[in-house]
Design a protein around this motif. Structure first.
Motif, PDB file in Angstrom:
ATOM      1  N   ASN A  37      -4.585 -42.865 -14.294  1.00 22.86           N
ATOM      2  CA  ASN A  37      -3.831 -43.670 -15.270  1.00 22.86           C
ATOM      3  C   ASN A  37      -4.206 -45.153 -15.256  1.00 22.86           C
ATOM      4  O   ASN A  37      -3.665 -45.920 -16.061  1.00 22.86           O
TER       5      ASN A  37
ATOM      6  N   LYS B 170      -8.713 -44.998 -20.239  1.00 24.77           N
ATOM      7  CA  LYS B 170      -7.601 -44.721 -19.324  1.00 24.77           C
ATOM      8  C   LYS B 170      -7.985 -43.534 -18.449  1.00 24.77           C
ATOM      9  O   LYS B 170      -8.198 -42.423 -18.940  1.00 24.77           O
TER      10      LYS B 170
ATOM     11  N   SER C 205      -7.941 -40.430 -15.818  1.00 24.30           N
ATOM     12  CA  SER C 205      -7.035 -39.285 -15.687  1.00 24.30           C
ATOM     13  C   SER C 205      -7.096 -38.742 -14.266  1.00 24.30           C
ATOM     14  O   SER C 205      -7.862 -39.221 -13.426  1.00 24.30           O
TER      15      SER C 205
END
Length: 605
Positions: free
Chosen positions: A555, A574, A576
């Motif tokens: 994140n 972003k 993961s």
């Protein structure tokens, strides 16, 4: 006086261009002479002669076509060997004639109704040192059949002779072909297929000797390499060969040759009927991991003398040397062999049980981590080898499946299922023996798609319809734990995804140019591309992407600056949670007696 006359007559015949033919060569045959007078130029001189070209069919059509193969068996890619043929000239009955190229790899030579003898001379450019191409320099020559010899289809079943004229003081010629009685540098192949399958290594290399499986073996040690304990090396080879024999139980060769080329590159190999060519890094023998990997290569290529060269898909022989030879069964040819190379090291006690389990887990991890295994079936991967496997692009990870690695994983599951279905009395070994006896020995042919499944079912005594439908022809996720449970094992993931960030952009170690993007990853969704040079992240210069990602968390939001087509662009990404697996095989704490027995049978404990 009689001896002098014989010598005089021989000299006259030689000077007039006649060919001296011993009695054992008096029938129609093909003769090649290979010379290398200026090896630094990478040019090999080849002379081809057909002793009696006066055949009824050729008389009728008025010409003969000489062809150069476009590929070599064992390496499923059209390689266009004719591109290296220069200055082809021809003579019929010792008179110059026309040789006209009519296709990319075919030369047509006119014949009259009384033409008897044909001679052709051509030059080959040889400057690509791989196991499937030709190479010549001032140190050595390596010649592989498909890239060297023209052939005429009406004569491929006849004996072919090759005379080698080594450069200067080169004394070593290594080939699996037997030398003829009258000349130690002339070698005989009973037919063209055998000639293609018998490479030549020429130079000053040393040759090591050992006996295994009741037959003599040779190792041509080519090129400089790190010091090696030759006694230990020969012992390891012998153990591998004898462990490989335990699978089928019968050795089909009277002799065997390993050609080992030591280079600055990595591992590679190509199998042949009575020999193999291997490539290894010069430092292989000084590094434990590299040496272990090399022994795996030895086991892999040696096992091919059964699987592929005798136990083979029906499409792989007799060969069409001008076109692709399609088959759905490379997952058997290479996948089974890839499973067995690790298994053979275990049987030879050159690999521990723990190492064997780690190797199996590595195959399983590849399947789990490669999106292409869920897109391309093993049968499609086999069929498309000609256009995909040897020419991977940046999207291959998302669209392709390796019939080597996934094939090995599937072979392991087949082995476990057979062990389970027969309470350990039979294994994949029995399938290989059945195929060898039924199709190679008894029928002298390969097996079909239907026959490989039938053979497995015959040995196991159960249906494999769903297995083949799901895992071979289909792309259903492999249920590793189902089969590992038979032997009291399960998979665990060493990577803890909740602590590992995932980008999905692959780069070479220490590099920052993207080589591939994993589909549906953060990098994929953000718009990063293969070929992007990663310049900075969050305004800071980026020197090592892989090391940087290890410092991040799922994140985290990053701003990448990249150079694409000479322009600077920015992308928001972003991260993961990592979907990647690093599997290890874990043994149950309290396996049943049946599980324990099957486990010990499986890993040769």
């Amino acid at each position: 006086m009689i001896q002098r006359l014989v010598v005089f007559v021989f000299i006259v015949f030689f000077l007039c261009g006649f060919v001296f033919v011993p009695d054992s060569m008096s029938q129609t045959h093909i003769q090649y002479t290979i010379s290398m007078p200026e090896p630094a130029t990478h040019c090999v001189e080849v002379e081809m002669q057909i002793s009696d070209v006066n055949q009824p069919d050729l008389q009728h059509q008025g010409y003969i076509d000489l062809k150069m193969p476009v590929w070599t068996p064992g390496s499923y890619l059209i390689r266009e060997y004719s591109k290296n043929v220069d200055r082809l000239e021809a003579w019929t009955d010792h008179q110059p004639t026309v040789a006209r190229k009519i296709r990319k790899n075919v030369w047509r030579i006119p014949l009259s109704s009384c033409t008897k003898h044909l001679k052709v001379h051509y030059q080959l450019y040889a400057n690509e040192l791989t196991v499937r191409t030709n190479f010549l320099d001032d140190q050595q020559a390596y010649l592989t059949g498909a890239a060297t010899f023209l052939y005429a289809e009406p004569f491929v079943h006849l004996p072919h002779y090759v005379t080698i004229k080594p450069f200067s003081d080169w004394k070593s010629v290594s080939t699996a072909l037997p030398a003829v009685e009258w000349d130690p540098h002339t070698y005989r192949a009973d037919h063209f297929d055998l000639l293609v399958d018998s490479p030549f290594q020429i130079g000053t290399h040393r040759t090591l000797h050992f006996e295994a499986c009741g037959i003599p073996h040779q190792i041509a040690m080519v090129g400089s390499h790190a010091p090696v304990d030759e006694e230990q090396l020969l012992s390891d080879y012998k153990r591998i060969c004898e462990a490989a024999l335990t699978v089928v139980g019968q050795h089909p060769c009277s002799h065997y040759l390993f050609i080992v080329q030591h280079t600055n590159g990595g591992l590679g190999g190509l199998e042949h009927l009575h020999c193999t060519t291997l490539q290894a890094n010069r430092n292989t023998y000084s590094q434990d991991v590299s040496y272990a990997n090399f022994l795996g290569l030895v086991a892999h290529e040696y096992f091919h003398l059964w699987n592929v060269k005798r136990i083979r898909p029906i499409e792989l022989g007799p060969f069409d040397y001008e076109n692709e030879n399609y088959t759905h069964l490379l997952w058997v040819a290479e996948g089974f062999t890839s499973m067995y190379d690790n298994h053979i090291l275990r049987r030879a006690k050159l690999s521990s049980v723990e190492k064997y389990l780690a190797d199996v887990a590595s195959d399983f991890s590849y399947v789990a981590n490669t999106p292409g295994t869920r897109i391309q079936s093993l049968t499609d991967a086999s069929w498309d080898a000609w256009i995909k496997y040897y020419r991977p692009n940046e999207n291959a990870i998302n669209s392709q499946s390796s019939y080597y690695v996934k094939g090995a994983a599937v072979a392991t599951l087949l082995n476990l299922e057979i062990l389970h279905a027969t309470q350990g009395s039979r294994s994949l070994d029995d399938v290989m023996r059945y195929l060898y006896t039924t199709y190679y020995l008894e029928q002298n042919r390969g097996f079909s798609e239907e026959e490989i499944q039938s053979a497995i079912e015959h040995i196991a005594g159960v249906s494999f319809d769903s297995f083949f439908s799901d895992y071979i022809w289909g792309t259903k996720a492999l249920n590793f734990n189902k089969y590992l449970a038979y032997v009291g094992c399960s998979l665990a993931n060493e990577i803890q995804p909740f602590t590992t960030a995932f980008l999905g952009a692959n780069v070479a170690p220490g590099k920052n140019v993207v080589s591939s993007i994993i589909k549906d990853s953060p990098a994929y969704r953000a718009g990063l591309n293969a070929g992007d040079e990663l310049v900075s992240v969050n305004g800071q210069p980026l020197t090592d992407l892989n090391r940087f990602i290890l410092t991040q968390k799922p994140n985290d939001e990053l701003l990448f600056e990249v150079r694409r087509s000479g322009l600077i662009r920015t992308f928001d990404v972003k991260l993961s949670t990592s979907p990647l697996k690093k599997y290890v095989i874990v043994r149950d704490a309290n396996p049943s007696k049946e599980q324990q027995n099957l486990f010990e049978t499986w890993v040769w404990a």
